[in-house]
Design an enzyme around this catalytic site. Sequence first.
Site, PDB file in Angstrom:
ATOM      1  N   TYR A 200       5.516  20.146  -9.854  1.00 11.59           N
ATOM      2  CA  TYR A 200       6.806  19.846 -10.483  1.00 11.59           C
ATOM      3  C   TYR A 200       6.573  18.785 -11.559  1.00 11.59           C
ATOM      4  CZ  TYR A 200       6.707  16.153  -6.862  1.00 11.59           C
ATOM      5  OH  TYR A 200       6.340  15.129  -6.036  1.00 11.59           O
ATOM      6  N   HIS A 247       1.720  16.420 -10.430  1.00 11.87           N
ATOM      7  CA  HIS A 247       2.095  16.710 -11.809  1.00 11.87           C
ATOM      8  C   HIS A 247       0.868  17.189 -12.584  1.00 11.87           C
ATOM      9  CE1 HIS A 247       5.373  14.355 -10.382  1.00 11.87           C
ATOM     10  NE2 HIS A 247       4.709  13.224 -10.451  1.00 11.87           N
TER      11      HIS A 247
END
Length: 268
Positions: A200, A247
């Site tokens: 994400y 990430h």
Amino acid sequence: MEVEDDPWFNQRYQPSIEPLLTRRNSALRSDIYKWWQSLQKDSRASNYNTVVKKLFKVFPDNKQYTDAGPERCRTCAVVGNSGNLLGSHYGALIDFNDFVIRMNRGPTKGFEKDVGSKTTHRIIYPESVVDVDNSTHLVLLPFKTLDLEWLISAFTTKNITRTYVSVKSSVNANKDMVMVIHPAFIKYVYDNWLWKRGVYPSTGFVALVFALHICDEVKVYGFGADNVGSWHHYYEKSRRRYRPGKHSGDAEHEEILQLNIRGKIKLF
């Protein structure tokens, strides 16, 4: 922004997507809900619709930033927490903007010369929350239904003290200036901007795309490594290197550089 002039940008930027959650736009498609709930494996997930109804009994339910037009030029600074801010003397430049968007715990006190003193929006999640003054929007970036419940609790019963770690049970902030990033907006950033790289997007990257949707000029400070290639926060004495974790640091860095090259942001 004339998106049709730039196919690269047009592939990514969807002006119709609403960054902020309201009662009116709160319904989630099943695929968005499933993806969003999977981010932190919330085993205690409450009924999302019930929680949203409670949420907007406590916080404002206003449609924001719909005044775009030729007569408006809203300037925004997105201020990350990189150690590259130290010695930059960017403080006055940052404070000159209409909106100054900061993330998580990044302080200003003691660092004003380099990071400025003004904060209009602070984007947080329960595990990174700090108190803000009465003129700052506290903007929740929710990764699960429990985050919405925590926000309600922090301003009412103060009974939620743990998510997957211990969290503050309350926060000092102006209740009438609280905002919530829409879960569908987080997925849009992940799908359209990062092409599903990583698990994400980071808070900083969500903040940057948020700024692209609410601002006319976007300046970006405090992203990336310092001048010797070290990744650390400007407010920490130890220069420990941070890993991107869930990430995709490389993907986010590529997108930020392209935005700068194409004149959509100014990267400092």
